[in-house]
Design a protein around this motif. Structure first.
Motif, PDB file in Angstrom:
ATOM      1  N   SER A  42       0.818  -1.212   0.000  1.00  0.00           N
ATOM      2  CA  SER A  42       0.000   0.000   0.000  1.00  0.00           C
ATOM      3  C   SER A  42       0.853   1.264   0.000  1.00  0.00           C
ATOM      4  CB  SER A  42      -0.912  -0.006   1.226  1.00  0.00           C
ATOM      5  OG  SER A  42      -0.125   0.179   2.406  1.00  0.00           O
ATOM      6  N   TYR A  82       2.061   2.530   2.653  1.00  0.00           N
ATOM      7  CA  TYR A  82       1.837   3.201   3.936  1.00  0.00           C
ATOM      8  C   TYR A  82       2.362   2.332   5.058  1.00  0.00           C
ATOM      9  CZ  TYR A  82      -0.434   5.315   7.921  1.00  0.00           C
ATOM     10  OH  TYR A  82      -0.675   5.914   9.125  1.00  0.00           O
ATOM     11  N   PHE A 107      -1.425  -0.703   9.927  1.00  0.00           N
ATOM     12  CA  PHE A 107      -0.432  -1.016   8.907  1.00  0.00           C
ATOM     13  C   PHE A 107       0.445  -2.169   9.362  1.00  0.00           C
ATOM     14  CE2 PHE A 107       1.860   1.979  11.601  1.00  0.00           C
ATOM     15  CZ  PHE A 107       3.116   1.403  11.712  1.00  0.00           C
ATOM     16  N   ARG A 119       4.404  -3.485   7.988  1.00  0.00           N
ATOM     17  CA  ARG A 119       5.546  -3.408   7.075  1.00  0.00           C
ATOM     18  C   ARG A 119       6.475  -4.558   7.400  1.00  0.00           C
ATOM     19  NH1 ARG A 119       6.072  -0.662   2.373  1.00  0.00           N
ATOM     20  NH2 ARG A 119       5.233   1.406   2.585  1.00  0.00           N
TER      21      ARG A 119
END
Length: 159
Positions: free
Chosen positions: A34, A36, A96, A98
């Motif tokens: 994404s 983000y 989110f 990551r």
């Protein structure tokens, strides 16, 4: 879907299984990131790195950082405040995750938050056993020759 056979690349290589699995996962990945939160990866020197993530609006308690084998996982989730009534919400507070693949011998040495940036420090620590070492060459020209089947001579003194 096209597949690429990487077998010829690994015929003369030993111990590159992790590289093969990274290539396979990169080539077969159908997941779309994404983008983000945005991040930077900075090399401070030959053995030290910093990953900076822009996490404005998140508190330290909203973020979890874990390392699972050679994978750094950063998750953030902000509980919704039902008492707030936004007319417009342009600052993202969405959940989110990551993930960063870590190379061999890369260790997470710490994390800190400052001015809306989460900074994760990484260090490359090569074990002593993995570092190159010099092998001395001995000089055998000064030593007497030795045979592998050398047996001491017996002298017959009954003569």
């Amino acid at each position: 879907m096209n597949t690429i056979d990487l077998t010829p690349l690994y015929r003369n290589s030993i111990g590159f299984d992790r590289l093969a699995s990274l290539l396979d996962s990169a080539l077969s990945s159908n997941t779309v990131s994404s983008g983000y939160p945005p991040y930077n990866i900075e090399a401070l020197d030959e053995n030290r790195y910093v990953i900076s993530l822009a996490v404005a609006g998140f508190e330290k308690s909203d973020i979890d950082i874990t390392v699972d084998r050679d994978l750094l996982i950063i998750k953030g989730s902000k509980p919704e405040d039902e008492n707030r009534k936004y007319l417009y919400q342009g600052i993202a507070h969405r959940t989110f995750e990551r993930k960063f693949d870590l190379a061999e011998h890369i260790e997470v040495s710490g994390a800190e938050m400052e001015n809306g940036l989460l900074k994760i420090s990484l260090v490359k620590e090569i074990p002593e056993a993995m570092k190159p070492k010099e092998i001395p060459i001995s000089d055998t020209s000064d030593a007497p020759p030795q045979s592998l089947n050398h047996q001491p001579e017996t002298i017959d003194q009954a003569h």
